[in-house]
Design a protein around this motif. Sequence first.
Motif, PDB file in Angstrom:
ATOM      1  N   VAL A 154       0.849  -1.183   0.000  1.00  0.00           N
ATOM      2  CA  VAL A 154       0.000   0.000   0.000  1.00  0.00           C
ATOM      3  C   VAL A 154       0.889   1.238   0.000  1.00  0.00           C
ATOM      4  CG1 VAL A 154      -1.772   1.315   1.213  1.00  0.00           C
ATOM      5  CG2 VAL A 154      -1.851  -1.184   1.236  1.00  0.00           C
ATOM      6  N   TRP A 155       0.657   2.105  -1.011  1.00  0.00           N
ATOM      7  CA  TRP A 155       1.326   3.404  -1.071  1.00  0.00           C
ATOM      8  C   TRP A 155       0.285   4.450  -0.719  1.00  0.00           C
ATOM      9  CZ3 TRP A 155       6.485   3.387  -1.787  1.00  0.00           C
ATOM     10  CH2 TRP A 155       7.044   2.194  -2.265  1.00  0.00           C
ATOM     11  N   PHE A 156       0.591   5.296   0.277  1.00  0.00           N
ATOM     12  CA  PHE A 156      -0.482   6.079   0.895  1.00  0.00           C
ATOM     13  C   PHE A 156       0.023   7.446   1.349  1.00  0.00           C
ATOM     14  CE2 PHE A 156      -2.905   7.286   4.727  1.00  0.00           C
ATOM     15  CZ  PHE A 156      -4.199   7.284   4.203  1.00  0.00           C
ATOM     16  N   ALA A 157      -0.884   8.446   1.271  1.00  0.00           N
ATOM     17  CA  ALA A 157      -0.587   9.776   1.794  1.00  0.00           C
ATOM     18  C   ALA A 157      -1.882  10.472   2.175  1.00  0.00           C
ATOM     19  CB  ALA A 157       0.149  10.616   0.759  1.00  0.00           C
ATOM     20  N   ARG A 158      -1.800  11.352   3.172  1.00  0.00           N
ATOM     21  CA  ARG A 158      -2.881  12.278   3.509  1.00  0.00           C
ATOM     22  C   ARG A 158      -2.449  13.670   3.066  1.00  0.00           C
ATOM     23  NH1 ARG A 158      -2.794   8.676   7.891  1.00  0.00           N
ATOM     24  NH2 ARG A 158      -4.818   7.760   8.411  1.00  0.00           N
ATOM     25  N   TRP A 159      -3.379  14.427   2.463  1.00  0.00           N
ATOM     26  CA  TRP A 159      -3.032  15.725   1.910  1.00  0.00           C
ATOM     27  C   TRP A 159      -4.038  16.767   2.372  1.00  0.00           C
ATOM     28  CZ3 TRP A 159       1.074  17.452  -0.900  1.00  0.00           C
ATOM     29  CH2 TRP A 159       0.953  18.697  -1.505  1.00  0.00           C
ATOM     30  N   ASP A 160      -3.548  17.883   2.888  1.00  0.00           N
ATOM     31  CA  ASP A 160      -4.380  18.998   3.313  1.00  0.00           C
ATOM     32  C   ASP A 160      -4.288  20.089   2.252  1.00  0.00           C
ATOM     33  OD1 ASP A 160      -5.422  21.357   4.512  1.00  0.00           O
ATOM     34  OD2 ASP A 160      -5.012  20.556   6.505  1.00  0.00           O
ATOM     35  N   ALA A 209      -7.617  14.967   2.027  1.00  0.00           N
ATOM     36  CA  ALA A 209      -7.826  13.792   1.173  1.00  0.00           C
ATOM     37  C   ALA A 209      -6.843  12.692   1.531  1.00  0.00           C
ATOM     38  CB  ALA A 209      -7.672  14.166  -0.302  1.00  0.00           C
ATOM     39  N   GLN A 210      -7.265  11.469   1.263  1.00  0.00           N
ATOM     40  CA  GLN A 210      -6.377  10.312   1.324  1.00  0.00           C
ATOM     41  C   GLN A 210      -6.122   9.839  -0.099  1.00  0.00           C
ATOM     42  OE1 GLN A 210      -8.025   7.195   3.709  1.00  0.00           O
ATOM     43  NE2 GLN A 210      -7.903   8.334   5.625  1.00  0.00           N
ATOM     44  N   VAL A 211      -4.865   9.610  -0.422  1.00  0.00           N
ATOM     45  CA  VAL A 211      -4.479   9.072  -1.719  1.00  0.00           C
ATOM     46  C   VAL A 211      -3.826   7.724  -1.470  1.00  0.00           C
ATOM     47  CG1 VAL A 211      -3.101   9.411  -3.797  1.00  0.00           C
ATOM     48  CG2 VAL A 211      -4.133  11.387  -2.647  1.00  0.00           C
ATOM     49  N   GLY A 212      -4.320   6.678  -2.135  1.00  0.00           N
ATOM     50  CA  GLY A 212      -3.780   5.343  -1.899  1.00  0.00           C
ATOM     51  C   GLY A 212      -3.688   4.517  -3.162  1.00  0.00           C
ATOM     52  N   LEU A 213      -2.653   3.706  -3.258  1.00  0.00           N
ATOM     53  CA  LEU A 213      -2.499   2.721  -4.328  1.00  0.00           C
ATOM     54  C   LEU A 213      -2.239   1.377  -3.673  1.00  0.00           C
ATOM     55  CD1 LEU A 213      -1.180   5.566  -5.489  1.00  0.00           C
ATOM     56  CD2 LEU A 213      -0.690   4.132  -7.462  1.00  0.00           C
ATOM     57  N   ALA A 255       9.564   0.023  -7.705  1.00  0.00           N
ATOM     58  CA  ALA A 255       9.686   0.353  -9.129  1.00  0.00           C
ATOM     59  C   ALA A 255       8.304   0.558  -9.750  1.00  0.00           C
ATOM     60  CB  ALA A 255      10.440  -0.758  -9.852  1.00  0.00           C
ATOM     61  N   TRP A 256       7.346  -0.278  -9.356  1.00  0.00           N
ATOM     62  CA  TRP A 256       5.975  -0.124  -9.881  1.00  0.00           C
ATOM     63  C   TRP A 256       5.386   1.221  -9.466  1.00  0.00           C
ATOM     64  CZ3 TRP A 256       1.269   0.897  -7.812  1.00  0.00           C
ATOM     65  CH2 TRP A 256       0.146   0.663  -8.616  1.00  0.00           C
ATOM     66  N   ALA A 257       5.528   1.585  -8.188  1.00  0.00           N
ATOM     67  CA  ALA A 257       4.972   2.845  -7.704  1.00  0.00           C
ATOM     68  C   ALA A 257       5.634   4.038  -8.384  1.00  0.00           C
ATOM     69  CB  ALA A 257       5.136   2.943  -6.186  1.00  0.00           C
ATOM     70  N   ALA A 258       6.970   3.975  -8.584  1.00  0.00           N
ATOM     71  CA  ALA A 258       7.673   5.072  -9.239  1.00  0.00           C
ATOM     72  C   ALA A 258       7.192   5.256 -10.673  1.00  0.00           C
ATOM     73  CB  ALA A 258       9.179   4.822  -9.206  1.00  0.00           C
ATOM     74  N   ARG A 259       6.784   4.169 -11.319  1.00  0.00           N
ATOM     75  CA  ARG A 259       6.305   4.263 -12.706  1.00  0.00           C
ATOM     76  C   ARG A 259       4.865   4.762 -12.779  1.00  0.00           C
ATOM     77  NH1 ARG A 259       4.723  -0.696 -16.806  1.00  0.00           N
ATOM     78  NH2 ARG A 259       3.954   0.671 -18.496  1.00  0.00           N
ATOM     79  N   TRP A 260       3.979   4.164 -11.968  1.00  0.00           N
ATOM     80  CA  TRP A 260       2.556   4.402 -12.144  1.00  0.00           C
ATOM     81  C   TRP A 260       2.002   5.577 -11.345  1.00  0.00           C
ATOM     82  CZ3 TRP A 260      -0.357   2.798 -15.917  1.00  0.00           C
ATOM     83  CH2 TRP A 260      -0.004   1.644 -16.601  1.00  0.00           C
ATOM     84  N   ALA A 261       2.554   5.879 -10.190  1.00  0.00           N
ATOM     85  CA  ALA A 261       1.985   6.956  -9.368  1.00  0.00           C
ATOM     86  C   ALA A 261       1.934   8.290 -10.112  1.00  0.00           C
ATOM     87  CB  ALA A 261       2.756   7.083  -8.062  1.00  0.00           C
ATOM     88  N   PRO A 262       3.014   8.696 -10.823  1.00  0.00           N
ATOM     89  CA  PRO A 262       2.925   9.973 -11.551  1.00  0.00           C
ATOM     90  C   PRO A 262       1.900   9.952 -12.688  1.00  0.00           C
ATOM     91  CG  PRO A 262       5.210   9.318 -11.242  1.00  0.00           C
ATOM     92  CD  PRO A 262       4.360   8.131 -10.892  1.00  0.00           C
ATOM     93  N   ILE A 263       1.597   8.777 -13.211  1.00  0.00           N
ATOM     94  CA  ILE A 263       0.622   8.659 -14.284  1.00  0.00           C
ATOM     95  C   ILE A 263      -0.798   8.707 -13.734  1.00  0.00           C
ATOM     96  CG2 ILE A 263      -0.244   7.121 -16.110  1.00  0.00           C
ATOM     97  CD1 ILE A 263       2.605   6.023 -16.364  1.00  0.00           C
ATOM     98  N   MET A 264      -1.000   8.149 -12.528  1.00  0.00           N
ATOM     99  CA  MET A 264      -2.339   8.030 -11.948  1.00  0.00           C
ATOM    100  C   MET A 264      -2.840   9.334 -11.346  1.00  0.00           C
ATOM    101  SD  MET A 264      -2.865   4.986 -12.679  1.00  0.00           S
ATOM    102  CE  MET A 264      -4.503   5.089 -12.011  1.00  0.00           C
ATOM    103  N   LEU A 265      -1.940  10.233 -10.974  1.00  0.00           N
ATOM    104  CA  LEU A 265      -2.341  11.415 -10.203  1.00  0.00           C
ATOM    105  C   LEU A 265      -2.168  12.702 -11.003  1.00  0.00           C
ATOM    106  CD1 LEU A 265      -0.690  10.363  -6.848  1.00  0.00           C
ATOM    107  CD2 LEU A 265      -3.135  10.532  -7.261  1.00  0.00           C
ATOM    108  N   THR A 266      -3.085  13.622 -10.831  1.00  0.00           N
ATOM    109  CA  THR A 266      -2.993  14.944 -11.434  1.00  0.00           C
ATOM    110  C   THR A 266      -3.169  15.993 -10.344  1.00  0.00           C
ATOM    111  OG1 THR A 266      -5.362  15.016 -11.917  1.00  0.00           O
ATOM    112  CG2 THR A 266      -3.892  14.136 -13.639  1.00  0.00           C
ATOM    113  N   ARG A 267      -2.651  17.175 -10.573  1.00  0.00           N
ATOM    114  CA  ARG A 267      -2.711  18.252  -9.602  1.00  0.00           C
ATOM    115  C   ARG A 267      -3.913  19.151  -9.886  1.00  0.00           C
ATOM    116  NH1 ARG A 267       2.081  22.791  -8.815  1.00  0.00           N
ATOM    117  NH2 ARG A 267       0.736  24.466  -8.051  1.00  0.00           N
TER     118      ARG A 267
END
Length: 511
Positions: free
Chosen positions: A440-446, A480-484, A497-509
């Motif tokens: 699980v790759w996870f973050a909380r964002w304010d 917000a919670q962001v999770g993969l 390696a998977w997270a480094a590849r896909w996380a930037p593709i899955m998320l937008t600002r």
Amino acid sequence: MNARVAWALLALGLWGPVWARLAEWWSSDPAHSHGWLVPVFALWLGWARWADAPAPAPPGGGSRGVAGLVAGLAAGGFFFAWVAGLLLLTPNAFWPTAQWVAGLGAAGVWLAVAARAGGARWAGHFAGAALFPLCALAWPTAVEKPLLEHLGPWIASGATELVNAGGRLALAQGAVIEVTNGWVGVDDACVGLRSLDAAVLMAFFMGEQRRFSWRRRLLLGGAALALAVAGNFVRATALVWVAAGEGAAAVAGWHDGAGLTVMLTTLLGVCATASWLERGSHAGDDARPGAETPSPPRVAARPAWLGLGVAGLGWVAVTSWYGWPAGGASTVGWSLASPAPGDWKAAPAPAGVTTILRASRWQGLAGSGEGWQSLAYLIAWEGDRAAGEGAFIHGPEICLPAIGMTRGQEIGVVEVVVAGRRLPLTGARYTGAGGALQYVWFARWDEALGRAVGRGPNLASPTATRLEGVRLRRRGATIAQVGLILAGPADDDAARAWAARWAPIMLTRTE
């Protein structure tokens, strides 16, 4: 004006702003909806206490003068705690610490002013009524978290054993019970927090209304807790029995009715226990309402009016603080990619998830590739910092162990960088039944603060985040919670390696 009215108005002046900030919480959280009864019960108890109040201590020097000085200093200390609590509570109504600082401050000011005006014995006579409103507050995290972590699995395990003994198959995994065609979750409501809170409130009220000694009040409180736990154990067992025999879908038709039955039975049991304790009391053991007492001289109303005036100034100060323009203009947030990249597809929210979490928005994407499967999600609490408390109460580190998964060590941080903004995703390993491994790759964002929050060496803690909201005079925010969630990688390096590849593709600002 009647002195009783003056002292009642002082209580309202202190507790009214606290209750006003808790109103949203009582309305949005069924487990604490009984809070609406507390103001009425508290005023009732205080009003009744006035009828047999002892004579106030006469003013003068000596020990009475020293005691009066101490009471005055205590009133000042509790007043500042009350103001600080209101400052914290305004944008953080769901935060137990803020509730208790404000609540203890309100009760402390009233009792200290009462002690200054009428002496310790006169103030002590009202202590039960003055402290009763604390029943409307959230249980401290240090109490509630262990309760949820241990009581839920205990109820699930016990219910499973009884159902199996009755000939129906069920398997407990943490606080979740697997039956042949579905799952039954022992969530916060099934653990019995609603019944526990209501039982404690009723026990406190009955003990104060009947003037029980502190020993009898403790006995009544212990009995109330035992009745609530036993009732919810029976309820969970009944629901699992239905699910194991008729299917998990059948539980919905029984869930609320069983909960209401347990609640009413528990409260009736508390009342019955109080009656039994009252019959067993000895003469002089407890002070009885309505007892024949001489009508003593009443304490002066002037200290109450003075206290009410000072409380009004404190309320004006708190209101003025949040009336100034809010500081900090950052509203940077995140969203999942739309349209979904590659073979990823939209994943609807699981049934009831936004209701249970009291979240306002869900986004989900599900994808798979050679040797892996994943779910990306974003859950947002929007509009009010109070609602955003759900982002800290829930999360994979809390929810996944509750369904029987074991959290392993963290495996590092992957930073997503979009348009210069960095989102650190912390990775952790979880092991399920049969040794199944998930990452699980996870973050909380304010969004109001424009940064990741939570627990970690480079993150602002939940407490620091709440205090920052007060400093910036922020009543509203989106957290917000962001999770993969990832299954299939051979090892930690492959997961990184998977997270480094896909996380930037899955998320937008978003801004």
